[in-house]
Design an enzyme around this catalytic site. Structure first.
Site, short mmCIF file in Angstrom:
data_model
loop_
_atom_site.label_atom_id
_atom_site.label_comp_id
_atom_site.label_asym_id
_atom_site.label_seq_id
_atom_site.Cartn_x
_atom_site.Cartn_y
_atom_site.Cartn_z
N ARG A 112 43.95 57.61 64.48
CA ARG A 112 42.50 57.67 64.66
C ARG A 112 42.06 56.37 65.31
O ARG A 112 42.70 55.34 65.17
CB ARG A 112 41.79 57.84 63.31
CG ARG A 112 42.14 59.12 62.57
CD ARG A 112 41.43 59.19 61.23
NE ARG A 112 41.71 60.44 60.53
CZ ARG A 112 42.70 60.62 59.68
NH1 ARG A 112 43.53 59.61 59.41
NH2 ARG A 112 42.88 61.77 59.08
N LYS A 137 40.76 57.96 55.49
CA LYS A 137 40.33 59.27 54.94
C LYS A 137 41.29 59.78 53.88
O LYS A 137 41.51 60.99 53.76
CB LYS A 137 40.19 60.30 56.07
CG LYS A 137 39.10 59.96 57.08
CD LYS A 137 38.88 61.10 58.04
CE LYS A 137 37.71 60.82 58.97
NZ LYS A 137 37.45 61.95 59.90
N HIS A 218 39.78 60.87 69.67
CA HIS A 218 40.44 61.79 68.74
C HIS A 218 41.29 62.83 69.47
O HIS A 218 42.17 63.46 68.88
CB HIS A 218 39.42 62.48 67.84
CG HIS A 218 39.95 62.83 66.49
ND1 HIS A 218 40.29 61.88 65.55
CD2 HIS A 218 40.26 64.04 65.92
CE1 HIS A 218 40.76 62.47 64.46
NE2 HIS A 218 40.76 63.79 64.67
N ARG A 221 44.92 61.95 69.18
CA ARG A 221 45.54 62.35 67.90
C ARG A 221 45.92 63.83 67.95
O ARG A 221 47.03 64.21 67.55
CB ARG A 221 44.59 62.05 66.75
CG ARG A 221 45.11 62.49 65.36
CD ARG A 221 44.21 61.93 64.27
NE ARG A 221 44.41 62.57 62.97
CZ ARG A 221 45.34 62.22 62.10
NH1 ARG A 221 46.20 61.26 62.40
NH2 ARG A 221 45.44 62.83 60.93
N HIS A 244 48.33 63.96 57.00
CA HIS A 244 47.40 64.94 56.43
C HIS A 244 47.72 65.18 54.96
O HIS A 244 48.87 65.43 54.60
CB HIS A 244 47.52 66.28 57.17
CG HIS A 244 46.95 66.25 58.55
ND1 HIS A 244 47.40 67.10 59.55
CD2 HIS A 244 45.96 65.51 59.10
CE1 HIS A 244 46.71 66.87 60.66
NE2 HIS A 244 45.83 65.91 60.41
N TYR A 253 48.16 73.07 64.82
CA TYR A 253 49.09 72.67 65.87
C TYR A 253 50.25 73.64 66.03
O TYR A 253 50.78 73.81 67.13
CB TYR A 253 49.64 71.27 65.58
CG TYR A 253 48.57 70.22 65.43
CD1 TYR A 253 47.65 69.99 66.44
CD2 TYR A 253 48.45 69.48 64.25
CE1 TYR A 253 46.64 69.04 66.30
CE2 TYR A 253 47.45 68.53 64.10
CZ TYR A 253 46.55 68.32 65.12
OH TYR A 253 45.55 67.38 64.97
#
Length: 266
Positions: A112, A137, A218, A221, A244, A253
């Site tokens: 990020r 995050k 972004h 990413r 994640h 993805y």
């Protein structure tokens, strides 16, 4: 290290950075390079900084807050588009080396923009060839391998970064008290590069590269996630690599990747 990471990005030999927040700095800009006799005082054609001065002569408008892309609009860059962005930085002898290194790391490690701009020097271990990636995050922080091209660019940027610091110290009477010596990616004022500055730079590089859609950070990413899926990496591995917590963020993805259907109907 996440198991199997040495095989990501086409099985290139695994060769290794973690993350913090930085104060904003004035927006830098990308422009055609003027001849040496038109460069501002104290600035050499190869990109030496002049204290308190942007490295690039033409201002880029401050970017507006990114809006959510309309449904159906592509939200990632292709490998070819990433290559064109990297090539566009070579036309900027002032901050191009820094920007090229940053774009490559953001793409290869799915960073990020805040994670990338907040990187500190101690997150990079060139001797062990690893990068400590500290996710924001609530993401999973990992130790990831650095590959040959990344190491080469990091070494070049770190040498340039040290040259900037030496020049700033001389201008400030040898103290350099206001400089951020720990930030990996420095702005033209000697502080950590800000998100706003990089956002504007990336948009300008996209224009110079002739991209069909305006890039935002972004998208690098997302480009990482799709590139790994195209290489056949499984969803769990990509989830760990991108940090994640929820695998639903990773499925995007792999769900649309045609490679996973190749063994059907045989």
């Amino acid at each position: 290290m996440v198991p199997g990471q040495g095989e990501l990005f086409g099985g290139m030999p695994a060769e290794a950075v973690t993350v913090t927040a930085a104060a904003p700095d004035p927006v830098e800009s990308v422009a055609a390079v003027p001849p040496p006799d038109l460069l501002p005082a104290g600035l050499s054609p190869v990109g030496s900084p002049s204290a308190g001065q942007d490295l690039l002569p033409v201002a880029v408008a401050t970017p507006k807050k990114r809006q959510r892309a309309p449904e159906g609009e592509r939200k990632h860059l292709t490998l070819l588009e990433v290559d064109r962005l990297l090539a566009a930085t070579k036309d900027n002898p002032r901050t191009g080396l820094r920007d090229r290194c940053l774009i490559l790391l953001m793409f290869r490690h799915g960073l990020r923009v805040t994670e990338a701009c907040a990187m500190r020097m101690d997150q990079v271990d060139l001797e062990s060839k690893i990068l400590q990636v500290q996710r924001l995050k609530g993401g999973l922080s990992t130790t990831q391998p650095l590959r040959t091209e990344e190491i080469r660019l990091l070494k070049s940027w770190m040498a340039e970064r040290e040259r900037w610091l030496r020049q700033w110290r001389r201008k400030e009477g040898g103290t350099g008290a206001a400089l951020d010596r720990q930030a990996l990616f420095l702005s033209t004022r000697g502080t950590a590069l800000s998100r706003k500055t990089f956002w504007a730079l990336l948009r300008r590089y996209g224009e110079l590269a002739g991209l069909a859609l305006p890039p935002h950070p972004h998208m690098l990413r997302h480009a990482c996630g799709f590139a790994l899926a195209d290489q056949g990496a499984d969803t769990r591995l990509i989830q760990d690599y991108l940090g994640h917590r929820n695998i639903q963020h990773t499925v995007r993805y792999t769900a649309t990747n045609p490679v996973r259907f190749e063994k059907l109907w045989r």
